[in-house]
Design a protein around this motif. Structure first.
Motif, PDB file in Angstrom:
ATOM      1  N   GLY A 161       7.959 -13.710   3.821  1.00 32.25           N
ATOM      2  CA  GLY A 161       8.152 -13.024   4.864  1.00 32.25           C
ATOM      3  C   GLY A 161       8.229 -11.479   5.038  1.00 32.25           C
ATOM      4  O   GLY A 161       8.757 -11.232   3.759  1.00 32.25           O
ATOM      5  N   ASP A 162       8.135 -10.762   5.861  1.00 31.99           N
ATOM      6  CA  ASP A 162       8.245  -9.326   5.887  1.00 31.99           C
ATOM      7  C   ASP A 162       9.721  -8.930   5.500  1.00 31.99           C
ATOM      8  O   ASP A 162      10.060  -7.771   4.740  1.00 31.99           O
ATOM      9  N   ALA A 163      10.653  -9.634   5.917  1.00 29.63           N
ATOM     10  CA  ALA A 163      11.973  -8.988   5.832  1.00 29.63           C
ATOM     11  C   ALA A 163      12.669  -9.413   4.353  1.00 29.63           C
ATOM     12  O   ALA A 163      13.798  -8.869   3.880  1.00 29.63           O
ATOM     13  N   PHE A 164      11.726 -10.115   3.501  1.00 28.02           N
ATOM     14  CA  PHE A 164      12.284 -10.196   2.041  1.00 28.02           C
ATOM     15  C   PHE A 164      12.203  -8.823   1.305  1.00 28.02           C
ATOM     16  O   PHE A 164      13.058  -8.608   0.427  1.00 28.02           O
ATOM     17  N   TYR A 165      11.594  -7.693   1.777  1.00 23.41           N
ATOM     18  CA  TYR A 165      11.727  -6.357   1.436  1.00 23.41           C
ATOM     19  C   TYR A 165      13.431  -6.069   1.514  1.00 23.41           C
ATOM     20  O   TYR A 165      13.766  -5.284   0.616  1.00 23.41           O
ATOM     21  N   VAL A 166      13.875  -6.527   2.532  1.00 26.00           N
ATOM     22  CA  VAL A 166      15.344  -6.079   2.551  1.00 26.00           C
ATOM     23  C   VAL A 166      15.999  -6.771   1.515  1.00 26.00           C
ATOM     24  O   VAL A 166      16.874  -6.174   0.887  1.00 26.00           O
ATOM     25  N   PHE A 167      15.855  -8.177   1.053  1.00 22.90           N
ATOM     26  CA  PHE A 167      16.566  -8.652   0.069  1.00 22.90           C
ATOM     27  C   PHE A 167      16.190  -7.748  -1.086  1.00 22.90           C
ATOM     28  O   PHE A 167      17.070  -7.900  -1.961  1.00 22.90           O
ATOM     29  N   MET A 168      15.023  -7.535  -1.600  1.00 25.00           N
ATOM     30  CA  MET A 168      14.730  -6.622  -2.802  1.00 25.00           C
ATOM     31  C   MET A 168      15.293  -5.617  -2.762  1.00 25.00           C
ATOM     32  O   MET A 168      15.824  -5.137  -3.875  1.00 25.00           O
ATOM     33  N   SER A 169      15.548  -4.642  -1.659  1.00 28.22           N
ATOM     34  CA  SER A 169      16.387  -3.342  -1.694  1.00 28.22           C
ATOM     35  C   SER A 169      17.892  -3.699  -1.903  1.00 28.22           C
ATOM     36  O   SER A 169      18.291  -2.795  -2.894  1.00 28.22           O
ATOM     37  N   LEU A 170      18.271  -4.627  -1.317  1.00 28.36           N
ATOM     38  CA  LEU A 170      19.921  -4.802  -1.292  1.00 28.36           C
ATOM     39  C   LEU A 170      20.440  -5.544  -2.770  1.00 28.36           C
ATOM     40  O   LEU A 170      21.502  -5.408  -3.131  1.00 28.36           O
ATOM     41  N   ASN A 171      19.389  -6.477  -3.078  1.00 27.01           N
ATOM     42  CA  ASN A 171      19.864  -7.386  -4.233  1.00 27.01           C
ATOM     43  C   ASN A 171      19.182  -7.006  -5.637  1.00 27.01           C
ATOM     44  O   ASN A 171      19.504  -6.046  -6.294  1.00 27.01           O
ATOM     45  N   TYR A 172      17.960  -7.793  -5.634  1.00 28.46           N
ATOM     46  CA  TYR A 172      16.930  -7.286  -6.831  1.00 28.46           C
ATOM     47  C   TYR A 172      15.580  -7.620  -6.378  1.00 28.46           C
ATOM     48  O   TYR A 172      15.434  -8.303  -5.424  1.00 28.46           O
ATOM     49  N   ALA A 173      14.600  -6.940  -7.364  1.00 28.01           N
ATOM     50  CA  ALA A 173      13.269  -7.004  -6.606  1.00 28.01           C
ATOM     51  C   ALA A 173      12.655  -8.474  -7.044  1.00 28.01           C
ATOM     52  O   ALA A 173      11.987  -8.821  -6.341  1.00 28.01           O
ATOM     53  N   ALA A 174      13.339  -9.351  -7.716  1.00 33.03           N
ATOM     54  CA  ALA A 174      12.843 -10.772  -8.114  1.00 33.03           C
ATOM     55  C   ALA A 174      11.563 -10.742  -9.013  1.00 33.03           C
ATOM     56  O   ALA A 174      11.429 -11.822  -9.646  1.00 33.03           O
ATOM     57  N   ILE A 175      10.887  -9.634  -8.746  1.00 32.80           N
ATOM     58  CA  ILE A 175       9.341  -9.921  -9.622  1.00 32.80           C
ATOM     59  C   ILE A 175       9.544  -9.210 -11.040  1.00 32.80           C
ATOM     60  O   ILE A 175      10.151  -8.426 -10.941  1.00 32.80           O
ATOM     61  N   HIS A 176       8.671  -9.791 -11.868  1.00 34.51           N
ATOM     62  CA  HIS A 176       8.782  -9.257 -13.195  1.00 34.51           C
ATOM     63  C   HIS A 176       7.181  -9.106 -13.349  1.00 34.51           C
ATOM     64  O   HIS A 176       6.308  -9.553 -12.840  1.00 34.51           O
ATOM     65  N   THR A 177       6.851  -8.137 -14.471  1.00 34.48           N
ATOM     66  CA  THR A 177       5.564  -7.699 -14.566  1.00 34.48           C
ATOM     67  C   THR A 177       4.946  -8.972 -14.871  1.00 34.48           C
ATOM     68  O   THR A 177       3.550  -8.936 -14.479  1.00 34.48           O
ATOM     69  N   ASP A 178       5.218  -9.870 -15.731  1.00 36.25           N
ATOM     70  CA  ASP A 178       4.510 -11.139 -16.036  1.00 36.25           C
ATOM     71  C   ASP A 178       4.208 -12.061 -15.080  1.00 36.25           C
ATOM     72  O   ASP A 178       3.545 -13.051 -15.111  1.00 36.25           O
ATOM     73  N   SER A 179       5.066 -11.766 -13.818  1.00 36.54           N
ATOM     74  CA  SER A 179       4.994 -13.017 -12.853  1.00 36.54           C
ATOM     75  C   SER A 179       4.323 -12.775 -11.514  1.00 36.54           C
ATOM     76  O   SER A 179       4.512 -13.760 -10.776  1.00 36.54           O
ATOM     77  N   VAL A 180       3.718 -11.558 -11.373  1.00 35.46           N
ATOM     78  CA  VAL A 180       3.311 -11.299 -10.101  1.00 35.46           C
ATOM     79  C   VAL A 180       1.674 -11.332 -10.057  1.00 35.46           C
ATOM     80  O   VAL A 180       1.115 -11.023 -11.208  1.00 35.46           O
ATOM     81  N   MET A 181       1.348 -11.536  -9.050  1.00 32.78           N
ATOM     82  CA  MET A 181      -0.391 -11.186  -9.000  1.00 32.78           C
ATOM     83  C   MET A 181      -0.626 -10.573  -7.514  1.00 32.78           C
ATOM     84  O   MET A 181      -0.033 -11.000  -6.409  1.00 32.78           O
ATOM     85  N   LEU A 182      -1.212  -9.309  -7.791  1.00 28.42           N
ATOM     86  CA  LEU A 182      -1.132  -8.686  -6.637  1.00 28.42           C
ATOM     87  C   LEU A 182      -2.358  -8.566  -5.761  1.00 28.42           C
ATOM     88  O   LEU A 182      -3.690  -8.627  -6.441  1.00 28.42           O
ATOM     89  N   ALA A 183      -2.458  -8.614  -4.568  1.00 32.71           N
ATOM     90  CA  ALA A 183      -3.735  -8.604  -3.705  1.00 32.71           C
ATOM     91  C   ALA A 183      -4.113  -7.258  -3.315  1.00 32.71           C
ATOM     92  O   ALA A 183      -3.903  -6.513  -2.422  1.00 32.71           O
ATOM     93  N   ARG A 184      -4.838  -6.403  -4.108  1.00 33.46           N
ATOM     94  CA  ARG A 184      -4.907  -4.779  -4.062  1.00 33.46           C
ATOM     95  C   ARG A 184      -5.463  -4.536  -2.891  1.00 33.46           C
ATOM     96  O   ARG A 184      -5.201  -3.708  -2.237  1.00 33.46           O
ATOM     97  N   GLU A 185      -6.600  -5.230  -2.298  1.00 35.20           N
ATOM     98  CA  GLU A 185      -7.161  -4.899  -1.203  1.00 35.20           C
ATOM     99  C   GLU A 185      -6.428  -4.876   0.238  1.00 35.20           C
ATOM    100  O   GLU A 185      -6.815  -4.562   1.441  1.00 35.20           O
ATOM    101  N   ARG A 186      -5.475  -5.615  -0.016  1.00 37.80           N
ATOM    102  CA  ARG A 186      -4.401  -5.977   1.135  1.00 37.80           C
ATOM    103  C   ARG A 186      -3.307  -4.940   1.335  1.00 37.80           C
ATOM    104  O   ARG A 186      -2.286  -4.783   2.059  1.00 37.80           O
ATOM    105  N   LEU A 187      -3.434  -4.063  -0.072  1.00 35.78           N
ATOM    106  CA  LEU A 187      -2.094  -3.008  -0.074  1.00 35.78           C
ATOM    107  C   LEU A 187      -2.814  -1.556   0.145  1.00 35.78           C
ATOM    108  O   LEU A 187      -3.034  -0.695  -0.706  1.00 35.78           O
ATOM    109  N   LEU A 188      -3.033  -1.200   1.266  1.00 38.07           N
ATOM    110  CA  LEU A 188      -3.891  -0.058   1.934  1.00 38.07           C
ATOM    111  C   LEU A 188      -3.031   1.121   2.100  1.00 38.07           C
ATOM    112  O   LEU A 188      -3.386   2.218   2.170  1.00 38.07           O
ATOM    113  N   ASN A 189      -1.587   0.876   2.544  1.00 36.80           N
ATOM    114  CA  ASN A 189      -0.886   2.087   2.704  1.00 36.80           C
ATOM    115  C   ASN A 189      -0.362   2.480   1.514  1.00 36.80           C
ATOM    116  O   ASN A 189      -0.004   3.746   1.617  1.00 36.80           O
ATOM    117  N   ASP A 190      -0.347   1.943   0.310  1.00 38.64           N
ATOM    118  CA  ASP A 190       0.357   2.484  -0.652  1.00 38.64           C
ATOM    119  C   ASP A 190      -0.486   1.813  -1.993  1.00 38.64           C
ATOM    120  O   ASP A 190      -0.083   0.819  -2.459  1.00 38.64           O
TER     121      ASP A 190
END
Length: 330
Positions: A161-190
């Motif tokens: 969910g969109d609010a997970f960004y709040v969790f990431m900011s207040l606690n920890y990112a949860a993602i590790h370099t080895d653990s993520v797959m990014l959908a680049r074409e959906r990341l248009l703002n940054d």
């Protein structure tokens, strides 16, 4: 065009590199390219890369004569060359579960609103022996993030969910370099890139920027193996913690409109804890003026007691060095 671009930066990684490369080539999902950037290796790493590139045309190689001193530049070079809509990363001393690509590809395809998907990691010794627990279970992730995760109905999948960004900011990112797959074409703002000014924390910076752009999926199983050894540890704690202060100050400006007043105060206290750590290290290094400026900021951010102890320690270290050995902690 391949569906997935895999990126591996490497520097003098001969000891574990074969296992990493084998784990990519052994995937049950075959539509990928593997971009390996050698960052000025002086060991057998180039020979190993050339051997694997001759065996499999999906491997693309980039050679840098001079080492950059970290993975940021090699990863950005590989990102500029990547052609797949989905991108993931593998550190030279870690390795993947054989179904990683299949599972994350299916998750992202089934949820076009997800900007990324990630999973847990199995911690292993240098020889590959598993640790008890995992990267996220050891951090009590499911319990701490339960208010942000929603089961999708598919086994082990959760919509963050969109609010997970709040969790990431207040606690920890949860993602590790080895653990993520990014959908680049959906990341248009940054667009996806690692920012060199946050060296040592550039991955955390990217995960927060990704989280700010939309929902993500979490797969509650370990699909990669994160090797634990001495070289995982920072060789420059002061520089890394400085960067953590700077990136969280920048992220606070981005996040504050999504936070309640209580959450904004909590985030400022988190920044203050980093500032107190930097000030402690500066005091030990004799950089008293800079330490005291940071401690003043920490006090304003909501940690006045800890900052006050640090200020007392700083003045004693500078003006009463004979007392500096007494246990006054910053």
């Amino acid at each position: 065009m391949p569906k997935i671009s895999v990126i591996t930066p490497t520097h003098n990684g001969a000891q574990y590199l074969r296992q990493a490369l084998d784990s990519v080539l052994g995937q049950s999902f075959h539509d990928f390219e593997h971009i390996i950037v050698d960052d000025g290796s002086t060991d057998e790493t180039p020979c190993i890369i050339e051997e694997y590139a001759r065996r499999d045309a999906r491997i693309r190689t980039v050679w840098r004569e001079k080492a950059s001193g970290g993975p940021t530049i090699p990863k950005n070079i590989a990102l500029s060359l990547a052609s797949g809509p989905y991108v993931c990363f593998l550190d030279q001393d870690d390795y993947y579960h054989p179904d990683k690509f299949r599972i994350l590809n299916e998750g992202l395809d089934a949820h076009p609103h997800w900007v990324a998907a990630f999973h847990d990691l199995q911690l292993v010794e240098e020889d590959g022996t598993p640790h008890d627990g995992t990267y996220l279970s050891n951090a009590d992730f499911l319990a701490r993030s339960s208010g942000f995760l929603r089961p999708t109905g598919a086994e082990d999948w959760h919509d963050c969910g969109d609010a997970f960004y709040v969790f990431m900011s207040l606690n920890y990112a949860a993602i590790h370099t080895d653990s993520v797959m990014l959908a680049r074409e959906r990341l248009l703002n940054d667009p996806v890139s690692f920012r060199a000014q946050y060296r040592g924390s550039d991955d955390t910076d990217l995960w927060l920027r990704v989280g700010a752009q939309g929902s993500m999926g979490y797969f509650n199983r370990s699909l990669a193996y994160y090797r634990q050894h001495g070289s995982n540890l920072s060789k420059n704690l002061l520089a890394m913690t400085r960067n953590a202060v700077e990136l969280h100050e920048a992220n606070y400006l981005l996040a504050r409109h999504k936070l309640s007043e209580e959450e904004r105060a909590r985030y400022r206290r988190k920044i203050a804890s980093y500032q107190n750590t930097v000030a402690y290290l500066l005091n030990k290094a004799g950089e008293y003026k800079e330490a005291r400026a940071l401690l003043a900021d920490a006090a304003r951010n909501g940690e006045p007691l800890q900052a006050g102890r640090g200020l007392l320690s700083s003045f004693i270290r500078e003006y009463l060095p004979g007392y500096a050995g007494r246990r006054i902690e910053s």
